[in-house]
Design a protein around this motif. Structure first.
Motif, PDB file in Angstrom:
ATOM      1  N   ASP A 198      48.045 -17.329  68.058  1.00 25.68           N
ATOM      2  CA  ASP A 198      48.986 -18.265  68.673  1.00 25.68           C
ATOM      3  C   ASP A 198      50.382 -18.160  68.087  1.00 25.68           C
ATOM      4  O   ASP A 198      51.277 -18.916  68.479  1.00 25.68           O
ATOM      5  CB  ASP A 198      48.478 -19.695  68.501  1.00 25.68           C
ATOM      6  N   GLY A 199      50.564 -17.250  67.129  1.00 26.74           N
ATOM      7  CA  GLY A 199      51.893 -17.022  66.550  1.00 26.74           C
ATOM      8  C   GLY A 199      52.221 -17.887  65.355  1.00 26.74           C
ATOM      9  O   GLY A 199      53.393 -17.978  64.962  1.00 26.74           O
ATOM     10  N   ALA A 200      51.228 -18.530  64.723  1.00 22.86           N
ATOM     11  CA  ALA A 200      51.479 -19.381  63.557  1.00 22.86           C
ATOM     12  C   ALA A 200      51.777 -18.525  62.329  1.00 22.86           C
ATOM     13  O   ALA A 200      51.077 -17.548  62.065  1.00 22.86           O
ATOM     14  CB  ALA A 200      50.276 -20.278  63.292  1.00 22.86           C
ATOM     15  N   ASN A 201      52.820 -18.897  61.588  1.00 25.11           N
ATOM     16  CA  ASN A 201      53.133 -18.186  60.348  1.00 25.11           C
ATOM     17  C   ASN A 201      52.276 -18.734  59.210  1.00 25.11           C
ATOM     18  O   ASN A 201      51.416 -19.601  59.407  1.00 25.11           O
ATOM     19  CB  ASN A 201      54.626 -18.302  60.024  1.00 25.11           C
ATOM     20  N   GLY A 202      52.518 -18.226  58.006  1.00 24.48           N
ATOM     21  CA  GLY A 202      51.695 -18.614  56.867  1.00 24.48           C
ATOM     22  C   GLY A 202      51.761 -20.101  56.570  1.00 24.48           C
ATOM     23  O   GLY A 202      50.733 -20.736  56.300  1.00 24.48           O
ATOM     24  N   TRP A 203      52.965 -20.682  56.601  1.00 26.17           N
ATOM     25  CA  TRP A 203      53.100 -22.101  56.314  1.00 26.17           C
ATOM     26  C   TRP A 203      52.420 -22.948  57.376  1.00 26.17           C
ATOM     27  O   TRP A 203      51.770 -23.945  57.072  1.00 26.17           O
ATOM     28  CB  TRP A 203      54.573 -22.465  56.210  1.00 26.17           C
ATOM     29  N   GLN A 204      52.576 -22.546  58.638  1.00 20.05           N
ATOM     30  CA  GLN A 204      51.935 -23.292  59.726  1.00 20.05           C
ATOM     31  C   GLN A 204      50.411 -23.214  59.640  1.00 20.05           C
ATOM     32  O   GLN A 204      49.710 -24.186  59.908  1.00 20.05           O
ATOM     33  CB  GLN A 204      52.435 -22.770  61.074  1.00 20.05           C
ATOM     34  N   GLN A 205      49.895 -22.055  59.243  1.00 17.08           N
ATOM     35  CA  GLN A 205      48.445 -21.934  59.063  1.00 17.08           C
ATOM     36  C   GLN A 205      47.956 -22.848  57.943  1.00 17.08           C
ATOM     37  O   GLN A 205      46.896 -23.480  58.047  1.00 17.08           O
ATOM     38  CB  GLN A 205      48.072 -20.481  58.767  1.00 17.08           C
ATOM     39  N   PHE A 206      48.748 -22.911  56.868  1.00 17.65           N
ATOM     40  CA  PHE A 206      48.364 -23.791  55.760  1.00 17.65           C
ATOM     41  C   PHE A 206      48.386 -25.252  56.196  1.00 17.65           C
ATOM     42  O   PHE A 206      47.473 -26.019  55.873  1.00 17.65           O
ATOM     43  CB  PHE A 206      49.319 -23.583  54.582  1.00 17.65           C
ATOM     44  N   TRP A 207      49.420 -25.644  56.947  1.00 12.61           N
ATOM     45  CA  TRP A 207      49.593 -27.044  57.313  1.00 12.61           C
ATOM     46  C   TRP A 207      48.598 -27.507  58.378  1.00 12.61           C
ATOM     47  O   TRP A 207      48.095 -28.619  58.315  1.00 12.61           O
ATOM     48  CB  TRP A 207      51.023 -27.267  57.783  1.00 12.61           C
ATOM     49  N   TYR A 208      48.334 -26.636  59.357  1.00  8.46           N
ATOM     50  CA  TYR A 208      47.525 -27.054  60.505  1.00  8.46           C
ATOM     51  C   TYR A 208      46.073 -26.565  60.446  1.00  8.46           C
ATOM     52  O   TYR A 208      45.244 -27.034  61.240  1.00  8.46           O
ATOM     53  CB  TYR A 208      48.163 -26.558  61.806  1.00  8.46           C
ATOM     54  N   VAL A 209      45.770 -25.621  59.535  1.00  5.83           N
ATOM     55  CA  VAL A 209      44.402 -25.125  59.431  1.00  5.83           C
ATOM     56  C   VAL A 209      43.804 -25.438  58.062  1.00  5.83           C
ATOM     57  O   VAL A 209      42.719 -26.032  57.961  1.00  5.83           O
ATOM     58  CB  VAL A 209      44.343 -23.603  59.708  1.00  5.83           C
TER      59      VAL A 209
END
Length: 294
Positions: A198-209
């Motif tokens: 879905d195009g999530a970067n590393g920070w977004q993966q940490f925050w949302y996953v």
């Protein structure tokens, strides 16, 4: 004709269950339930165990707690110490766990190194920190390299508590890191793959996953760390002795002083009962959050 019950209360399975549970229940009663019940009883009494004996005084010990400014200072110290220890004891291990969950060089060595404080004697660690932060210790020696005047770490009313907080965070860091490592490995890799697609970067993966996946682990670590900080005794006894000016006196050390310094066991039991109630409420709230999540 009335149908007979298909299962007797004393059938084989029930009898076997009670057989295996009974030793544990006896130990629980002797070493947990009975001491708590006796503590609550003792909080309503006064006197000595060796001379006049104890006698019933009702709520007078609790009333003394309410009117004693030293108790409120100690209670404030305990709340400050608990919150200031709890937050970094969760944030730093999460970061370390995320880092050491990856394939990096010396990963096994770093995991062992960070876990080492957890198996170190708290008394030995306290003596080490007392040497480290004494007036002529390495901490002031390091500051002198930058022209910073020496600080009376353990004799200053502002700096003494941060020393205890740093010691407690250092002691709890490795245990929480291992807990978070286990939590990270329980998160399915498919979630990260979907987020990456879905195009999530590393920070977004940490925050949302990562963080949502670690929620039950965070609640568990919060409970264990809060209990560890609320029952802190060795740090105060070895490093500061409750000083200076009572600014590092925590509730467990205060109970120790009243019970074995002043031999006021009823008053100490009342303070211990307050600590027990506070701990049970905190654990209950955390478990409620855990139950809502599950």
């Amino acid at each position: 004709m009335q149908k007979k019950s298909t299962q007797s209360w004393l059938d084989n399975d029930t009898f076997a269950a009670w057989t295996f549970l009974t030793p544990a229940l006896i130990l629980l009663g002797l070493f947990v339930i009975w001491p708590i019940a006796y503590l609550c009883y003792l909080s309503f009494t006064a006197g000595s165990f060796t001379s006049t004996g104890t006698y019933w005084i009702g709520l007078k010990n609790y009333w003394r707690l309410i009117l004693n400014p030293d108790f409120w200072q100690v209670l404030g110290n305990t709340v400050y110490f608990t919150v200031a220890t709890l937050i970094p004891s969760l944030i730093i291990p999460i970061g370390l766990a995320v880092l050491l969950n990856r394939s990096i060089a010396l990963r096994g060595f770093l995991r062992s190194a960070y876990f080492l404080p957890s198996i170190t004697s708290l008394v030995a660690a306290g003596l080490g920190f007392r040497w480290l932060f004494q007036s002529t210790g390495p901490a002031n020696g390091f500051l002198s390299l930058f022209g910073i005047p020496a600080i009376s770490w353990l004799g200053d009313t502002f700096w003494a508590m941060p020393v205890l907080i740093v010691l407690s965070v250092w002691k709890q860091l490795g245990f929480n890191m291992v807990v978070f490592l286990a939590g990270l490995q329980a998160i399915p890799s498919s979630r990260y793959e979907a987020a990456e697609l879905d195009g999530a970067n590393g920070w977004q993966q940490f925050w949302y996953v990562t963080l949502p996946g670690l929620r039950p682990t965070v609640i568990f670590a919060t409970i264990t760390t809060a209990i560890f900080t609320l029952r802190s005794f060795e740090q105060v006894y070895v490093v500061t002795g409750g000083g200076p000016l009572n600014t590092t006196n925590l509730l467990v050390y205060y109970i120790y002083q009243e019970a074995f310094g002043q031999f006021d066991f009823g008053y100490a039991a009342a303070a211990a009962t307050v600590l027990l109630a506070f701990t049970l409420i905190l654990v209950y709230l955390q478990l409620q959050s855990w139950g809502e999540e599950s």
